[in-house]
Design an enzyme around this catalytic site. Structure first.
Site, mmCIF file in Angstrom:
data_model
loop_
_atom_site.group_PDB
_atom_site.id
_atom_site.type_symbol
_atom_site.label_atom_id
_atom_site.label_comp_id
_atom_site.label_asym_id
_atom_site.label_seq_id
_atom_site.Cartn_x
_atom_site.Cartn_y
_atom_site.Cartn_z
ATOM 1 N N SER A 191 -51.971 -30.219 -22.763
ATOM 2 C CA SER A 191 -52.532 -30.104 -21.413
ATOM 3 C C SER A 191 -54.035 -30.268 -21.426
ATOM 4 O O SER A 191 -54.706 -29.963 -22.407
ATOM 5 C CB SER A 191 -52.224 -28.723 -20.829
ATOM 6 O OG SER A 191 -50.851 -28.507 -20.818
ATOM 7 N N ASN A 192 -54.564 -30.676 -20.292
ATOM 8 C CA ASN A 192 -55.999 -30.812 -20.124
ATOM 9 C C ASN A 192 -56.682 -29.448 -20.283
ATOM 10 O O ASN A 192 -56.086 -28.408 -19.987
ATOM 11 C CB ASN A 192 -56.278 -31.372 -18.722
ATOM 12 C CG ASN A 192 -57.755 -31.666 -18.503
ATOM 13 O OD1 ASN A 192 -58.485 -30.831 -17.973
ATOM 14 N ND2 ASN A 192 -58.202 -32.824 -18.933
ATOM 15 N N SER A 193 -57.928 -29.470 -20.711
ATOM 16 C CA SER A 193 -58.701 -28.232 -20.886
ATOM 17 C C SER A 193 -58.689 -27.381 -19.619
ATOM 18 O O SER A 193 -58.757 -26.157 -19.683
ATOM 19 C CB SER A 193 -60.140 -28.570 -21.261
ATOM 20 O OG SER A 193 -60.759 -29.333 -20.231
ATOM 21 N N SER A 194 -58.599 -28.033 -18.468
ATOM 22 C CA SER A 194 -58.662 -27.287 -17.207
ATOM 23 C C SER A 194 -57.446 -26.383 -17.015
ATOM 24 O O SER A 194 -57.506 -25.424 -16.245
ATOM 25 C CB SER A 194 -58.783 -28.248 -16.027
ATOM 26 O OG SER A 194 -57.672 -29.115 -15.997
ATOM 27 N N VAL A 195 -56.360 -26.664 -17.702
ATOM 28 C CA VAL A 195 -55.172 -25.813 -17.591
ATOM 29 C C VAL A 195 -55.410 -24.493 -18.330
ATOM 30 O O VAL A 195 -55.212 -23.408 -17.779
ATOM 31 C CB VAL A 195 -53.920 -26.544 -18.140
ATOM 32 C CG1 VAL A 195 -52.725 -25.608 -18.201
ATOM 33 C CG2 VAL A 195 -53.614 -27.765 -17.293
#
Lengths: 498, 498
Positions: A191-195
């Site tokens: 997953s993207n860091s924002s998750v």
């Protein structure tokens, strides 16, 4: 500034942007500046008296342009693209000129309603199930947010609040605060860091689960984790599934994950920030099989849908779940049509909001569905072309399967070779690519996204890459016959020190 | 859309906005539409083929303008203003045209650095203590965020994480999750809805404390609450103080609150979303006495500082506290200058960010410090003029002291009279004002904020208000000699039914 100056300045900037865009191909994509370069060039405080707009415009050319990383350059292949199109830029001039704040329906009816309609247009463009659209039946609908990060955060919060209330109804003896200490969310380790960051911000622990050899999260893995956590007395509340991961554009198995979410009553949020745009072309919709299980679905129109940042699209099957999670009212926010139509401030983190649907409208009308499809297919075709270059050169290997416009490749052999390639390309500033990892392997992400990129640019990039690879191998290989990875690495470091 | 069309369309929209702005005075500030009006006017899906920009522009005039609440109208006196100036609009064209994403320094050095410099310019403009500015000493600095809501949320989260870690160090036997169940934050009951909502989103319980007769939160009240909570085993973590509340523009007593925050190790965040702009004029800086106690300070440049939405300014005395709270890194986000200069993605909720400092730069240079001061003082002078009208008419009363450009007043007598005044003014759509409450009293908020408002507009608004008041009193008072509030109310309702 009077209206006459606005007209002159505004038109001069339109010309400036037209010229900037037309000449982007001639510029290095990366700038040649060191940290704090601009501190030496600008005064320490604002001028006391007004200055002329002509001076300001000259300073953009003098001081700002040399410090730009040109995201819209046809040689920008690093991150997923940031959308940039002429009609979107103009739609935003209109939004700023009208300058309303769409916090409630009454605060600008056109702002709320055009957004509702555009989210329906976009939902149909992408072929979403109709439960996600706004209609007179049901509670589906879409909203424009600032970023996928905000969307993930607010969906995590909504799932947190919903699961807490549900648990409390079942176990009235537990306090809300205690229930919240037991919640757990899931996503894949791709997953993207924002998750991960969203989970930290929402204070909901998240488990980043391992993926299969295609970097996809599978049902079996999720099920095992959920059962383990239930056994520990934890309360699963949310799954964030990827359609198109940041690293390698992998697709989680929604059909498997969705069924488990349904069984265990978990919110299913889908992060399709980049890849979702491809669903504008029916031939790619197979990639969202299982979408019907989702509670919320997110695509960034400001990535690959030609609408300038910020324009992150969120659709909900039941918008009440989001609205009820964290609504706060005040007398000064009330109006007499309340409840008849969304007040979008309850659908998002901020209170205020811009008239962002104008730029969507301008793009969809001047491109048409066919224009959007053409752009997506063109990006993918160019990525395919690049993929074939990589396949044809035995010094390189493809690492994961190319599905859309991202190609993941590396130099065969030790990671250090690929690292050196990235370092050299970055230092030369002619094309911009970035690193990712697949298993233990360092890889190069090569994305097509700028609407300006043409075949000649892909050839240019490939020339740049291969010429640097040749250099690297020349300095490394001669002393070795067929060196092991380890000896290659040592050799390389020694060369670097010299 | 090719470059030639962009130039033609862009310039046509510049002319459109110039004309819209110049003719705003002639339009009703509120629109005459019912919910879902636009659904009857637009097609149900996007066009298949591209349409011409000329058609799109015509449709803005036909369908959008009639559904607008004109926030920049000189007759808009409802919410605190949304900034709108010509140079800011043009700065945003430049930002969209360059179209970079400033998530890290390398992703566009000019974007990060101009923002750092502009936050210093703005900090000096407002007379902030130099610990809040970016320099080679210390960890102070500013960042542009999307909204005060996001700022409040992220500061609450930072205080939550910081207090949790500190408590854990003191009591290693406690788990982080358990500590979090004991946290508590404080604000006044006059705080903006976004404060209460931020606390819900951050999952930090907040106590909205009562205020004095000037709607200000006092030290004594806070101290009592903190002591009560400590006795209950709770952990105070954050105080959100208002400089200029939404309801009546009240100012919490920072000197008193700050000393308590220091003593009890609580994060002090200051919400000066609207009123902070006034500190550009030195004669209003007395209103921020105690600012030196603050950990974080927020002003919306997109309210009263002539920079179009979104542009919410956050200064921190120690930026590390925010950055450390929720940083997440990934290989694709790294660059080789990391740590030398801020990567602003760690200072905010979203990962992506626009080049918003350009519009700040354009405004500060073309207005100059003196131009900004002139605008603020002009707004306040007009509010003073309106205040004098209210004072001169015995049917009205001022409710709270006017400090800046908000006047709070009401019709003497029962609340129903003021409610009727608001209803009538809203239905007539010529001026836009909204309600608030002070103690049990319903009040009208009358704000000056549009840069277009002139003396004649204030006279126009006062005529509109007094003519409606005359109507209301004519239909209500004759049958009554000196009716009680209750009889007035009954009478009024009866009249309305007829």
């Amino acid at each position: 500034m009077d209206t006459k100056d606005f007209i002159d300045f505004g038109k001069a900037v339109i010309d400036f942007i037209a010229n900037y865009t037309e000449t982007l191909r001639e510029k290095n994509v990366l700038p040649n500046v060191e940290p704090r370069y601009l501190f030496n060039l600008l005064p320490e405080k604002a001028p006391q008296k007004p200055e002329s707009w002509q001076e300001v415009l000259k300073d953009v050319e003098r001081y700002i342009i040399p410090g730009m990383t040109h995201w819209n350059s046809p040689q920008f292949h690093a991150f997923y693209p940031t959308a940039n199109s002429y009609p979107a830029i103009i739609g935003d001039i209109m939004a700023n000129g009208l300058g309303c704040v769409g916090l409630s329906w009454i605060s600008s009816p056109a702002c709320t309603e055009l957004e509702m309609i555009m989210m329906n247009w976009l939902g149909k463009l992408l072929g979403l199930p109709k439960q996600f659209l706004s209609s007179n039946e049901g509670f589906g609908g879409g909203v424009i947010q600032g970023s996928a990060s905000e969307v993930t955060l607010i969906c995590l919060i909504a799932s947190r609040e919903q699961t807490t209330l549900r648990t409390k109804r079942l176990h009235p003896e537990l306090g809300e605060a205690i229930i919240k200490t037991k919640l757990v969310a899931y996503a894949s380790d791709q997953s993207n860091s924002s998750v991960e960051r969203g989970a930290l911000l929402a204070s909901v622990p998240i488990r980043l689960l391992p993926t299969d050899d295609k970097c996809a999260l599978r049902g079996e893995t999720l099920l095992k984790a959920v059962k383990e956590d239930l056994k520990k007395g934890l309360i699963p509340c949310c799954v964030i599934a990827n359609l198109g991961t940041t690293g390698t554009c992998a697709f989680d198995n929604l059909v498997e994950l969705g069924a488990i979410c349904e069984e265990y009553n978990m919110w299913l949020h889908i992060d399709a920030a980049y890849a979702g745009a491809a669903f504008a072309c029916p031939e790619y919709r197979y990639l969202m099989s299982g979408i019907e299980y989702a509670d919320s679905f997110n695509v960034n129109a400001h990535k690959w849908l030609l609408v300038n940042f910020d324009c992150s699209l969120l659709w909900l099957k039941d918008s009440r779940k989001l609205v009820e999670a964290c609504s706060v009212d005040r007398i000064y926010l009330k109006h007499d049509k309340q409840g008849l139509i969304p007040d979008y401030r309850n659908w998002q983190i901020p209170l205020g909001r811009r008239f962002r649907s104008l730029k969507v409208w301008f793009v969809l009308r001047t491109y048409g569905v066919e224009g959007i499809q053409q752009y997506i297919r063109h990006s993918i075709r160019l990525a395919e072309m690049f993929e074939n270059y990589v396949k044809s050169d035995s010094r390189f290997e493809l690492v994961t399967e190319r599905v859309l416009s991202l190609v993941c490749f590396r130099m065969k052999g030790d990671n250090q070779l690929t690292q050196e390639l990235i370092n050299r390309l970055t230092a030369r500033r002619k094309i911009y690519i970035i690193a990712a990892t697949y298993r233990e392997k360092l890889i190069v992400r090569f994305v097509i996204g700028s609407r300006l990129t043409r075949e000649e640019d892909v050839m240019f990039a490939w020339d740049e890459i291969t010429s640097q690879a040749t250099e690297i191998l020349r300095t490394v290989t001669p002393p070795l016959e067929k060196g092991s990875d380890e000896s290659l690495k040592t050799q390389l470091w020694q060369n670097q020190k010299v």
